[in-house]
Scaffold this motif. Structure first.
Motif, mmCIF file in Angstrom:
data_model
loop_
_atom_site.group_PDB
_atom_site.id
_atom_site.type_symbol
_atom_site.label_atom_id
_atom_site.label_comp_id
_atom_site.label_asym_id
_atom_site.label_seq_id
_atom_site.Cartn_x
_atom_site.Cartn_y
_atom_site.Cartn_z
ATOM 1 N N ASP A 109 5.559 27.926 21.068
ATOM 2 C CA ASP A 109 6.613 28.439 20.190
ATOM 3 C C ASP A 109 6.240 28.408 18.713
ATOM 4 O OD1 ASP A 109 6.627 25.745 19.714
ATOM 5 O OD2 ASP A 109 8.782 25.481 19.995
ATOM 6 N N ARG A 110 5.003 28.128 18.400
ATOM 7 C CA ARG A 110 4.630 28.095 16.984
ATOM 8 C C ARG A 110 3.313 28.829 16.754
ATOM 9 N NH1 ARG A 110 5.333 22.919 13.292
ATOM 10 N NH2 ARG A 110 7.293 24.017 12.896
ATOM 11 N N ALA A 111 3.383 29.845 15.906
ATOM 12 C CA ALA A 111 2.187 30.533 15.418
ATOM 13 C C ALA A 111 2.165 30.379 13.906
ATOM 14 C CB ALA A 111 2.215 32.006 15.792
ATOM 15 N N VAL A 112 1.008 30.165 13.341
ATOM 16 C CA VAL A 112 0.921 29.898 11.906
ATOM 17 C C VAL A 112 -0.071 30.836 11.248
ATOM 18 C CG1 VAL A 112 1.555 27.467 12.146
ATOM 19 C CG2 VAL A 112 -0.868 28.127 12.217
ATOM 20 N N GLY A 113 0.095 30.988 9.958
ATOM 21 C CA GLY A 113 -0.847 31.743 9.148
ATOM 22 C C GLY A 113 -1.213 30.929 7.918
ATOM 23 N N ILE A 114 -2.224 31.358 7.219
ATOM 24 C CA ILE A 114 -2.693 30.648 6.031
ATOM 25 C C ILE A 114 -2.832 31.641 4.891
ATOM 26 C CG2 ILE A 114 -4.569 29.288 5.024
ATOM 27 C CD1 ILE A 114 -5.185 28.210 7.784
ATOM 28 N N ALA A 115 -2.229 31.322 3.768
ATOM 29 C CA ALA A 115 -2.357 32.119 2.548
ATOM 30 C C ALA A 115 -3.277 31.375 1.592
ATOM 31 C CB ALA A 115 -0.993 32.346 1.910
ATOM 32 N N VAL A 116 -4.297 32.060 1.094
ATOM 33 C CA VAL A 116 -5.332 31.418 0.288
ATOM 34 C C VAL A 116 -5.466 32.114 -1.063
ATOM 35 C CG1 VAL A 116 -7.732 30.635 0.222
ATOM 36 C CG2 VAL A 116 -6.584 30.909 2.421
ATOM 37 N N ASP A 117 -5.497 31.319 -2.117
ATOM 38 C CA ASP A 117 -5.791 31.810 -3.463
ATOM 39 C C ASP A 117 -7.147 31.258 -3.855
ATOM 40 O OD1 ASP A 117 -5.939 32.546 -6.110
ATOM 41 O OD2 ASP A 117 -4.374 31.171 -6.803
ATOM 42 N N VAL A 118 -8.156 32.116 -3.860
ATOM 43 C CA VAL A 118 -9.515 31.702 -4.207
ATOM 44 C C VAL A 118 -9.706 31.895 -5.709
ATOM 45 C CG1 VAL A 118 -11.971 32.025 -3.767
ATOM 46 C CG2 VAL A 118 -10.322 32.387 -1.922
ATOM 47 N N GLY A 119 -9.497 30.842 -6.465
ATOM 48 C CA GLY A 119 -9.703 30.899 -7.904
ATOM 49 C C GLY A 119 -11.127 30.551 -8.270
ATOM 50 N N SER A 120 -11.521 30.873 -9.486
ATOM 51 C CA SER A 120 -12.884 30.569 -9.910
ATOM 52 C C SER A 120 -13.107 29.072 -10.054
ATOM 53 C CB SER A 120 -13.191 31.271 -11.242
ATOM 54 O OG SER A 120 -12.249 30.883 -12.231
ATOM 55 N N THR A 121 -12.031 28.306 -10.308
ATOM 56 C CA THR A 121 -12.143 26.859 -10.468
ATOM 57 C C THR A 121 -11.608 26.106 -9.264
ATOM 58 O OG1 THR A 121 -11.891 27.106 -12.865
ATOM 59 C CG2 THR A 121 -11.569 24.902 -11.956
ATOM 60 N N THR A 122 -10.467 26.528 -8.742
ATOM 61 C CA THR A 122 -9.860 25.843 -7.611
ATOM 62 C C THR A 122 -9.494 26.834 -6.516
ATOM 63 O OG1 THR A 122 -7.653 26.022 -8.607
ATOM 64 C CG2 THR A 122 -8.892 24.010 -9.054
ATOM 65 N N ILE A 123 -9.368 26.291 -5.313
ATOM 66 C CA ILE A 123 -8.913 27.067 -4.162
ATOM 67 C C ILE A 123 -7.656 26.390 -3.642
ATOM 68 C CG2 ILE A 123 -9.525 28.048 -1.922
ATOM 69 C CD1 ILE A 123 -12.453 27.477 -2.588
ATOM 70 N N ALA A 124 -6.597 27.145 -3.486
ATOM 71 C CA ALA A 124 -5.337 26.612 -2.957
ATOM 72 C C ALA A 124 -4.970 27.369 -1.697
ATOM 73 C CB ALA A 124 -4.218 26.727 -3.987
ATOM 74 N N ALA A 125 -4.489 26.651 -0.690
ATOM 75 C CA ALA A 125 -4.129 27.283 0.578
ATOM 76 C C ALA A 125 -2.835 26.675 1.104
ATOM 77 C CB ALA A 125 -5.244 27.113 1.601
ATOM 78 N N HIS A 126 -2.048 27.516 1.771
ATOM 79 C CA HIS A 126 -0.768 27.092 2.341
ATOM 80 C C HIS A 126 -0.727 27.488 3.809
ATOM 81 C CE1 HIS A 126 0.558 26.554 -1.833
ATOM 82 N NE2 HIS A 126 0.104 27.766 -2.063
ATOM 83 N N LEU A 127 -0.423 26.518 4.659
ATOM 84 C CA LEU A 127 -0.242 26.766 6.086
ATOM 85 C C LEU A 127 1.240 27.041 6.325
ATOM 86 C CD1 LEU A 127 -1.714 26.621 8.929
ATOM 87 C CD2 LEU A 127 -0.707 24.333 9.095
ATOM 88 N N VAL A 128 1.548 28.208 6.885
ATOM 89 C CA VAL A 128 2.931 28.681 6.962
ATOM 90 C C VAL A 128 3.296 29.028 8.403
ATOM 91 C CG1 VAL A 128 4.567 30.381 6.075
ATOM 92 C CG2 VAL A 128 2.666 29.635 4.633
ATOM 93 N N ASP A 129 4.492 28.606 8.811
ATOM 94 C CA ASP A 129 5.026 29.002 10.111
ATOM 95 C C ASP A 129 5.433 30.473 10.023
ATOM 96 O OD1 ASP A 129 6.773 29.492 12.343
ATOM 97 O OD2 ASP A 129 7.009 27.333 12.565
ATOM 98 N N LEU A 130 4.822 31.320 10.828
ATOM 99 C CA LEU A 130 5.078 32.754 10.734
ATOM 100 C C LEU A 130 6.474 33.135 11.202
ATOM 101 C CD1 LEU A 130 1.653 34.189 11.993
ATOM 102 C CD2 LEU A 130 2.460 33.985 9.635
ATOM 103 N N ALA A 131 7.111 32.266 11.978
ATOM 104 C CA ALA A 131 8.427 32.603 12.508
ATOM 105 C C ALA A 131 9.546 32.367 11.509
ATOM 106 C CB ALA A 131 8.694 31.794 13.779
ATOM 107 N N ASN A 132 9.402 31.342 10.657
ATOM 108 C CA ASN A 132 10.499 31.015 9.750
ATOM 109 C C ASN A 132 10.086 30.882 8.286
ATOM 110 O OD1 ASN A 132 9.200 28.502 9.640
ATOM 111 N ND2 ASN A 132 10.596 27.566 11.115
ATOM 112 N N GLY A 133 8.801 31.049 7.989
ATOM 113 C CA GLY A 133 8.339 30.987 6.614
ATOM 114 C C GLY A 133 8.191 29.592 6.063
#
Length: 692
Positions: free
Chosen positions: A222-246
């Motif tokens: 019952d859980r599928a997830v996605g990952i949103a990634v911001d690849v910056g020149s200095t830092t990389i930030a990523a968020h693991l998100v439940d695709l069903a409810n955000g």
């Protein structure tokens, strides 16, 4: 390229020994050590930030480093491939809890035998980078590209004509969910039978865009997830998100490992130009980081990698191309040609990311130096959705600027350089625990008080000493640099033209002669100026150059839009990891942005990352940004004849020629600035403006 070699030295006994240079990335600290010295001892000799809780006995595994080879122009060194000894017995027999990662060495065991550059990864640093990127997507209608469906398969009986497993699944999806996928990822076909068997004839399938079966799991999931990634020149930030409810299930941020190839983007492009195969190294570094982040995120959420079904990535054009394995050198020289400015879809496994069911969507780029990160910011902040004019600025080593509204959106970039992030500043440092991030200067005594990362109290509070105990207060990060220069100007210690006043020593002992110019002692009370944290005239000039480049780009877009009155701008939004921590008032004091009312200037945090999350959760948002990116008008600052004139005019604080009446109403400006305001008013109206 001219390089500097280590040379020879002499021991205490008078014996001659080979001396080698060891450069530690990303700090750039350089040690000159005798052949046979351990990397850990070399790091200790210059204060490089390398951890070792076991004291170098080869037990803890915390001192791992990454040796690099090739030409490093920024440090003028040729790093030899065999500059460290082969694996030692300590490393061969190591059984500590922290395994030695691929390509890494134990700093306490590896011995130096040549000039070398070694990277200290974040996990091996005592004072790890404070990556402060958060996400706020606001209201959003969920419309994920991938959805899960539970399917119970009919029990197979000899002679029954139920079709193959694929056909059975499609029939069930059509009957129960009104979804009829027309395709299946061919890699799933060998998995169907064993998965159905493990699930006792039931499976959960993931369907992408209602057309393709892209994953299959045994039983009910019952859980599928996605990952949103911001690849910056200095830092990389990523968020693991439940695709069903955000819901954001986990967030991770790390330093971009490419920093060892250069602090800024052009340095990395230069590295590729000067080192055959350098583009492959850059790509390998970023892909390894992405793969590690995926593992860390799903581990934190208690999931497996197979649960990751979708990923979105934003980044500046060079990061965008490097992630895809595209040579970035065309972006290092005019006409700054992109390999593609459209959105790109690929598999995670094609990017060397271990997530076999995951598809990756890279948002479109806008221009040669306005990338998918600004596309994400546009998607998040929505200048194209509103009638009022919005100025959106991502402040970084290469500032990206968007200006416009629902009728017309323009975009440009300005080469601000790394000064805002602490580079090129004598006491500059990244936003690490102990860095000065806030500054106030008393207008009568000219005494400063500061606040540092890791402590809530200001330096003049009684709690400061206790809270700051154990912090290495050794420099100023970007937000602190902005504030200290703004405060020096407001206190009348810096002129409009950026000169630290020669009569400063008469006002305060904190202003002292420094060669042919003057400096201000911000923190510390040592008799030796070198032991204190000082703000020099060169520091002020570096900020002036950076802010003038940014402001000139903004003014150029305003001119192209026909907007010359700052009051016509509805809002100014400062984005990015650095922009998120700029006080709007000080952004105006330095003249980073036009003289709009300060209430209309806001820091919006990691807007690029927020846009990546929106694209992760909504197919409609992907279509929207693809259409919007095609309609943005691109302005190339490098070819604009007005840019240089605007740049020169923007050098002053807050501006050389433009009056700042809103700022004058919001803070007490120096007398010289009041005179400038009055002169500006006389030029506009022919009357003397009353002093405030």
């Amino acid at each position: 390229m001219a390089t500097e070699r280590g040379g020879r030295g002499m021991t205490a006994d008078g014996d001659t020994v080979e001396v080698h240079r060891v450069v530690f990335a990303p700090s750039g600290l350089t040690a000159r050590v005798a052949e046979g010295t351990t990397v850990l001892d070399a790091a200790r000799s210059v204060g490089a930030d390398l951890d070792s809780t076991c004291g170098g006995r080869g037990i803890c595994g915390r001192c791992q480093v990454i040796p690099s080879s090739g030409s490093f122009s920024k440090w003028q060194i040729e790093s030899d491939a065999d500059a460290l000894t082969e694996w030692t017995s300590v490393e061969e027999e190591y059984t500590g809890r922290r395994p030695i990662a691929d390509g890494q060495r134990l700093g306490c065991a590896a011995l130096v035998r040549g000039d070398v550059v070694v990277e200290i990864p974040a996990a091996s640093q005592v004072h790890r980078q404070v990556v402060r990127k958060s996400v706020d997507v606001g209201s959003l209608e969920l419309d994920p590209m991938v959805r899960l469906h539970y399917v119970e398969l009919p029990i197979a009986e000899l002679g029954a004509e139920v079709g193959g497993l694929r056909e059975q699944i499609v029939a069930s999806l059509t009957r129960d969910f009104d979804v009829t996928p027309t395709d299946i990822d061919a890699r799933l076909l060998p998995l169907l039978a064993p998965t159905a068997k493990r699930g006792d004839n039931s499976v959960t399938v993931a369907v992408r865009d209602e057309s393709t079966i892209c994953a299959v799991y045994p039983g009910y999931v019952d859980r599928a997830v996605g990952i949103a990634v911001d690849v910056g020149s200095t830092t990389i930030a990523a968020h693991l998100v439940d695709l069903a409810n955000g819901e954001v299930l986990a967030t991770n941020g790390i330093m971009n490992p490419q920093i060892r190839f250069g602090d800024d983007l052009m340095s990395r492009v230069s590295y590729v130009m000067m080192n055959p195969g350098g583009d492959v190294e850059l790509t390998r570094a970023i892909r390894r980081a992405l793969d590690t982040m995926v593992g860390d995120l799903v581990g934190e959420a208690g999931l497996e990698r197979d649960a990751v079904l979708d990923m979105t990535i934003v980044g500046n054009p060079i990061m965008h191309h490097v992630v895809l394995g595209i040579d970035p050198t065309p972006l290092g020289q005019a006409p700054f040609t992109l390999a593609t400015d459209g959105a790109v879809t690929t598999r995670a496994t094609d990017l060397d990311v271990d997530a076999r069911f995951c598809e990756v969507y890279l948002l479109p780029c806008i221009a040669g130096h306005v990338g998918a990160d600004m596309a994400g910011a546009i998607l998040s902040e929505g200048p194209h959705r509103h009638d009022e004019l919005q100025l959106l600025v991502d402040v970084g080593t290469n500032a990206e600027i968007v200006f416009g509204n629902s009728s017309h959106v323009l975009a440009a970039s300005s080469p601000t350089g790394p000064a805002f992030e602490g580079a090129q500043i004598s006491a500059g440092m990244r936003a690490t625990a102990g860095a000065i991030e806030r500054v106030r200067i008393d207008r009568d005594t000219f005494e400063p008080r500061v606040r540092v990362i890791g402590a809530e109290a200001w330096s003049d509070d009684s709690d400061f000493v206790g809270q700051a105990a154990g912090l290495d207060i050794s420099g100023v990060c970007g937000s602190g640099i902005i504030e200290v220069i703004g405060e020096l100007y407001l206190a009348g210690l810096i002129d409009v033209d950026g000169t630290i006043r020669s009569d400063g020593p008469e006002k305060t002992a904190r202003i002292f002669p420094d060669g042919r110019t003057f400096s201000y002692r911000l923190f510390g009370d040592s008799d030796d100026p070198a032991e204190n944290i000082n703000i020099t005239q060169d520091d002020v000039r570096a900020i002036q150059l950076a802010k003038a480049a940014l402001r000139a780009g903004i003014d150029l877009l305003c001119e192209h839009n026909g907007t010359t009155d700052p009051n016509a701008i509805g809002s100014v939004r400062l984005a990015g990891a650095f922009g998120a921590h700029i006080d709007p008032l000080y952004a105006k004091v330095l003249g980073l942005v036009p003289d709009v009312p300060v209430a209309q200037v806001a820091s919006v945090g990691n807007a690029a990352g927020a846009g990546a999350v929106r694209a992760l959760l909504s197919a409609q948002q992907r279509r929207e940004i693809e259409q919007t990116a095609r309609q943005v008008e691109k302005i190339e600052t490098a070819t604009e004849p007005r840019f240089q004139e605007l740049f020169v005019n923007a050098m002053g604080f807050p501006h050389t020629s433009e009056p700042t009446p809103n700022l004058a109403a919001e803070t007490v400006l120096p007398v010289a600035q009041h005179r400038s305001e009055a002169a500006g008013a006389r030029r506009r109206t022919g009357r003397r403006r009353p002093r405030t």
